[in-house]
Design an enzyme around this catalytic site. Structure first.
Site, PDB file in Angstrom:
ATOM      1  N   GLY A 122       0.771  -1.236   0.000  1.00 60.85           N
ATOM      2  CA  GLY A 122       0.000   0.000   0.000  1.00 60.85           C
ATOM      3  C   GLY A 122       0.802   1.285   0.000  1.00 60.85           C
ATOM      4  O   GLY A 122       0.368   2.295  -0.558  1.00 60.85           O
TER       5      GLY A 122
ATOM      6  N   ASP B 298       0.243   3.469   4.087  1.00 57.39           N
ATOM      7  CA  ASP B 298      -0.800   4.170   3.342  1.00 57.39           C
ATOM      8  C   ASP B 298      -1.874   4.738   4.267  1.00 57.39           C
ATOM      9  O   ASP B 298      -2.286   5.880   4.124  1.00 57.39           O
ATOM     10  CB  ASP B 298      -1.422   3.259   2.270  1.00 57.39           C
ATOM     11  CG  ASP B 298      -1.854   1.881   2.799  1.00 57.39           C
ATOM     12  OD1 ASP B 298      -1.734   1.625   4.022  1.00 57.39           O
ATOM     13  OD2 ASP B 298      -2.317   1.068   1.984  1.00 57.39           O
TER      14      ASP B 298
ATOM     15  N   ASP C  47      -5.568   2.636  10.349  1.00 57.65           N
ATOM     16  CA  ASP C  47      -6.963   2.238  10.576  1.00 57.65           C
ATOM     17  C   ASP C  47      -7.098   1.869  12.060  1.00 57.65           C
ATOM     18  O   ASP C  47      -7.361   2.743  12.884  1.00 57.65           O
ATOM     19  CB  ASP C  47      -7.287   1.079   9.630  1.00 57.65           C
ATOM     20  CG  ASP C  47      -8.739   0.672   9.656  1.00 57.65           C
ATOM     21  OD1 ASP C  47      -9.582   1.492  10.051  1.00 57.65           O
ATOM     22  OD2 ASP C  47      -9.061  -0.473   9.282  1.00 57.65           O
TER      23      ASP C  47
HETATM   24  P1  IMP Z   1      -4.471  -1.203  10.672  1.00 58.59           P
HETATM   25  O1  IMP Z   1      -3.418  -2.234  11.029  1.00 58.59           O
HETATM   26  O2  IMP Z   1      -5.831  -1.593  11.155  1.00 58.59           O
HETATM   27  O3  IMP Z   1      -4.110   0.198  11.054  1.00 58.59           O
HETATM   28  O4  IMP Z   1      -4.667  -1.301   9.128  1.00 58.59           O
HETATM   29  C1  IMP Z   1      -3.815  -0.782   8.256  1.00 58.59           C
HETATM   30  C2  IMP Z   1      -3.909  -1.542   6.959  1.00 58.59           C
HETATM   31  O5  IMP Z   1      -5.263  -1.913   6.625  1.00 58.59           O
HETATM   32  C3  IMP Z   1      -3.443  -0.652   5.851  1.00 58.59           C
HETATM   33  O6  IMP Z   1      -2.060  -0.854   5.627  1.00 58.59           O
HETATM   34  C4  IMP Z   1      -4.296  -1.076   4.686  1.00 58.59           C
HETATM   35  O7  IMP Z   1      -3.622  -2.090   3.978  1.00 58.59           O
HETATM   36  C5  IMP Z   1      -5.548  -1.672   5.261  1.00 58.59           C
HETATM   37  N1  IMP Z   1      -6.721  -0.749   5.157  1.00 58.59           N
HETATM   38  C6  IMP Z   1      -7.372  -0.171   6.177  1.00 58.59           C
HETATM   39  N2  IMP Z   1      -8.383   0.598   5.735  1.00 58.59           N
HETATM   40  C7  IMP Z   1      -8.357   0.508   4.393  1.00 58.59           C
HETATM   41  C8  IMP Z   1      -9.160   1.111   3.349  1.00 58.59           C
HETATM   42  O8  IMP Z   1     -10.106   1.896   3.545  1.00 58.59           O
HETATM   43  N3  IMP Z   1      -8.828   0.778   2.072  1.00 58.59           N
HETATM   44  C9  IMP Z   1      -7.794  -0.058   1.774  1.00 58.59           C
HETATM   45  N4  IMP Z   1      -7.024  -0.627   2.714  1.00 58.59           N
HETATM   46  C10 IMP Z   1      -7.301  -0.353   4.020  1.00 58.59           C
HETATM   47 MG    MG Z   2      -1.381  -2.127   3.856  1.00 61.43          MG
END
Ligand code: IMP
Ligand code: MG
Length: 168
Positions: free
Chosen positions: A38, A94, A97
């Site tokens: 990403g 990227d 979340d």
């Molecule tokens: P986290 O570990 O929950 O912070 O998620 C981060 C990862 O989830 C990012 O590196 C993205 O690959 C994926 N991700 C989270 N939200 C989205 C979205 O809206 N679109 C695409 N990928 C997402």
């Molecule tokens: Mg990612």
């Protein structure tokens, strides 16, 4: 697809962030660690505006969330990572979340003996965070929508879009 952030706006903001990072590191060497896949586009645009001696490398991180393996676990593939001992690191993803990816990777890189670690994300989803991590650099805060483009995917598609689109 609805455009959430257009190409021009992204370009301007990425340049601004690069200026802030260049000012912070003030000529010191920086190792930029992008999270595949990403962060690929964000890293490639960002580094071209850094006025610093830069190294670029990548790690792959895949989350097991929602699958049958250990919930919340993160699989880190660091086979592309050089020796980072004593280096200034900028970890780039990227989107922030839940914060799981960034917080796990930050701990991992610290364990590897880096001197200093900063984090940069292009996007931060509001109202989703579970891990108390504050990115040092953030491009845009966005509402809780599923977005694609500029590196972000849905089933590995749409990464090449030059804008951030709302797929939800
Ligand atoms: P986290 O570990 O929950 O912070 O998620 C981060 C990862 O989830 C990012 O590196 C993205 O690959 C994926 N991700 C989270 N939200 C989205 C979205 O809206 N679109 C695409 N990928 C997402
Ligand atoms: Mg990612």
């Amino acid at each position: 697809m609805k455009t959430l952030i257009d190409e021009e706006t992204i370009k301007k903001r990425v340049t601004e962030i690069a200026k802030l990072i260049s000012a912070e590191f003030n000529g010191q060497p920086l190792t930029v660690v992008g999270v595949l896949t990403g962060a690929l586009i964000f890293v490639s645009d960002l580094v071209r505006h850094l006025n610093l001696p830069v190294r670029i490398c990548f790690v792959r991180a895949s989350s097991y969330r929602g699958e049958t393996t250990v919930p919340g676990d993160l699989n880190i593939d660091s086979s592309m990572l050089p020796d980072i001992q004593g280096r200034n690191i900028l970890l780039v993803d990227d989107i922030l979340d839940s914060g799981h990816t960034l917080s796990k990777l930050t701990s991992y890189l610290k364990e590897k003996g880096c001197k200093n670690i900063r984090t940069a994300v292009l996007l931060r989803k509001i109202g989703r965070q579970e891990h108390p991590i504050e990115p040092d650099y953030c491009g845009f805060e966005i509402p809780d929508k599923f977005v694609v483009g500029y590196g972000l995917d849905y089933n590995d598609e749409y990464r090449n879009l030059p804008f951030i689109g709302d797929l939800s």
